[in-house]
Motif scaffolding. Structure first.
Motif, short mmCIF file in Angstrom:
data_model
loop_
_atom_site.label_atom_id
_atom_site.label_comp_id
_atom_site.label_asym_id
_atom_site.label_seq_id
_atom_site.Cartn_x
_atom_site.Cartn_y
_atom_site.Cartn_z
N GLU A 97 -17.09 -67.87 2.52
CA GLU A 97 -18.40 -68.15 3.58
C GLU A 97 -18.29 -66.70 3.67
O GLU A 97 -19.58 -66.23 3.74
CB GLU A 97 -17.41 -68.57 4.68
CG GLU A 97 -18.19 -70.22 4.51
CD GLU A 97 -19.19 -70.53 3.31
OE1 GLU A 97 -20.27 -70.73 4.28
OE2 GLU A 97 -19.79 -71.40 3.23
N ILE A 100 -19.76 -64.95 0.60
CA ILE A 100 -20.94 -64.64 0.28
C ILE A 100 -22.21 -64.07 1.49
O ILE A 100 -23.11 -63.66 0.96
CB ILE A 100 -21.55 -66.71 -0.15
CG1 ILE A 100 -20.89 -66.55 -0.90
CG2 ILE A 100 -22.65 -66.44 0.45
CD1 ILE A 100 -20.74 -68.29 -1.06
N ASP A 101 -21.97 -64.08 2.89
CA ASP A 101 -22.72 -64.11 3.96
C ASP A 101 -22.83 -62.49 4.61
O ASP A 101 -23.44 -62.02 4.94
CB ASP A 101 -22.52 -64.89 5.22
CG ASP A 101 -22.46 -66.14 4.85
OD1 ASP A 101 -23.40 -66.54 4.17
OD2 ASP A 101 -22.39 -66.85 5.63
N ASP A 102 -21.78 -61.92 3.98
CA ASP A 102 -21.35 -60.54 4.85
C ASP A 102 -20.22 -59.76 3.40
O ASP A 102 -19.23 -59.63 3.95
CB ASP A 102 -20.41 -60.64 6.06
CG ASP A 102 -20.37 -59.41 6.79
OD1 ASP A 102 -20.95 -58.46 6.35
OD2 ASP A 102 -19.72 -59.60 7.48
#
Length: 116
Positions: A97, A100-102
């Motif tokens: 996660e 992907i996000d950071d």
């Protein structure tokens, strides 16, 4: 002593089985005996797939992490080993996660793990 008949209870049981196979194609969706077999088979497959879902998600997280590591010039196995050495207590789900996000945060984790 009068004989007890199971009329209402049996009817309810059959209705419950037939309701559970609603949507099945062909005879198992309409005939009681085949519906009973289809329900049993569906229960077995549901149990198997509850285990399989966990497996599939873990494989997806590993694939994501592998791709993210490859972009940063490190192999997945090295990254995980370095994370363990650096006491980074994030699991694969959280790491994927973050990747992907950071991306900057993931870069920082990769650098921290490399130094360990």
């Amino acid at each position: 002593m009068p004989r007890v008949r199971k009329g209402a209870a049996r009817h309810q049981a059959k209705k419950r089985i037939l309701k559970s196979v609603k949507g099945h194609r062909g005879a198992p969706g309409r005939l009681y005996r085949l519906a009973k077999e289809a329900t049993a088979r569906a229960a077995v497959n549901a149990r198997i797939d509850r285990r399989r879902r966990k497996r599939d998600f873990r494989a997806m997280w590993i694939t994501r992490l592998s791709a993210a590591c490859q972009q940063r010039g490190i192999r997945y196995s090295q990254f995980i080993n370095n994370c363990k050495k650096a006491n980074i207590g994030l699991n694969r789900k959280m790491l994927s996660e973050i990747a992907i996000d950071d991306p900057q945060g993931f870069d920082a984790i990769v650098e921290t793990s490399k130094t360990a």
